[in-house]
Design an enzyme around this catalytic site. Sequence first.
Site, PDB file in Angstrom:
ATOM      1  N   ARG A  22       0.835  -1.219   0.000  1.00  0.00           N
ATOM      2  CA  ARG A  22       0.000   0.000   0.000  1.00  0.00           C
ATOM      3  C   ARG A  22       0.861   1.258   0.000  1.00  0.00           C
ATOM      4  NH1 ARG A  22      -1.643   3.026   4.417  1.00  0.00           N
ATOM      5  NH2 ARG A  22      -3.662   4.091   4.275  1.00  0.00           N
ATOM      6  N   VAL A  24       4.060   1.532  -0.907  1.00  0.00           N
ATOM      7  CA  VAL A  24       4.818   1.639  -2.162  1.00  0.00           C
ATOM      8  C   VAL A  24       3.913   2.219  -3.260  1.00  0.00           C
ATOM      9  CG1 VAL A  24       5.760   0.223  -4.061  1.00  0.00           C
ATOM     10  CG2 VAL A  24       6.518  -0.186  -1.720  1.00  0.00           C
ATOM     11  N   SER A 106      14.297 -13.868  -1.519  1.00  0.00           N
ATOM     12  CA  SER A 106      13.794 -12.844  -2.442  1.00  0.00           C
ATOM     13  C   SER A 106      14.836 -11.755  -2.665  1.00  0.00           C
ATOM     14  CB  SER A 106      12.532 -12.190  -1.871  1.00  0.00           C
ATOM     15  OG  SER A 106      11.580 -13.157  -1.544  1.00  0.00           O
ATOM     16  N   ASP A 129      11.316 -14.591  10.104  1.00  0.00           N
ATOM     17  CA  ASP A 129      12.523 -15.113  10.764  1.00  0.00           C
ATOM     18  C   ASP A 129      13.416 -14.006  11.346  1.00  0.00           C
ATOM     19  OD1 ASP A 129      11.632 -17.553   9.973  1.00  0.00           O
ATOM     20  OD2 ASP A 129      12.975 -17.728   8.254  1.00  0.00           O
TER      21      ASP A 129
END
Length: 320
Positions: A22, A24, A106, A129
């Site tokens: 949202r 971005v 990623s 994590d």
Amino acid sequence: MDECKRIALVTRDCAGVNAAIRSVVRTASQQGIEVLGSLKGYDGLIDDRFVTMNHRFVSGIITQGGTILKTSRCARFYTSEGQRQAVQTLQKNNIDAVVVIGGNGSLKGANVLFNDYDIPVIGIPATIDNDVHGVDLSIGADTAVNVALDALNKIRDTATSLERIFVVEVMGRKCGWIALQVALAGGCEEVLIPERQYTVDHMVKEIQTGVKQGKRSWIVVVAEGAGNAPDVAKKISTGTGLETRVTVLGHIQRGGHPTAVDRVLATRLGNYAIRLLKDGKNGVYVHQNDGKQGYLPLADVVESKSLDLSDYYSLLKQLT
Ligand code: F6P
């Protein structure tokens, strides 16, 4: 890079990712940048599957877990053929830059695009994590701890009432951050994490000593990367003769409504990433350390950051 007019957005899932999306999208649209959301993570880049995102498209998503763009662990992106296809798609769609929201996998993919193919990329760390190098807190980690803690509080009711030993497995294949936070916040007796050697024999002795002193229930938290909870429970039962039960919390930790901490972090980092891109900065991932925004080169991304959790562990044992 010439002026940034159009970006692609690639995401993984965890609580707070939608809040980052949202931020971005809305920041980009205010800056005159068009956002194409890649459907199913890196798969969307390879298969040319995008959705055009505008201010209205992201209405109401700040409260939702997961990612509205869907995601995948994209095996094809590990191959140079898949990577080349993704780059072709980016060129075909006149995409000037890519924003990647996700964990170490990623962000490593982001670095491949930047380093090997000269694509301007900015990363936003999002993983439960909390194991991204140089980042105090990644998006999703705070929610994961709170979800696990809520479950643990409920387990404690039964552990105390029935005077049992519970072994609770939390996520974290390579990193014990969730386990240690949950164990400390939940007042647990023991925590097993990948960063620390342990022996079940030692734990058995501690429990036997506790029994002699009148203690009747225990909660042992196990990070998934530190051992198998049913095995640990079995060894405790055999060693102590006491009843054990196992709860594996699993993916409930990655979903759910993001906490305020995650929403604010995601909103700030999403906004910051676009402002950096607009200023011509790329090849980095953003963070908020000690409350201040900053960035590190994508090349710094590692498999999993090594944490010195010894202070936390000592404190837990001191208070048991
Ligand atoms: O990296 C996030 C994480 O949830 C880890 O804690 C866990 O080990 C892993 O992903 C699970 O991956 P998958 O959803 O692909 O099974």
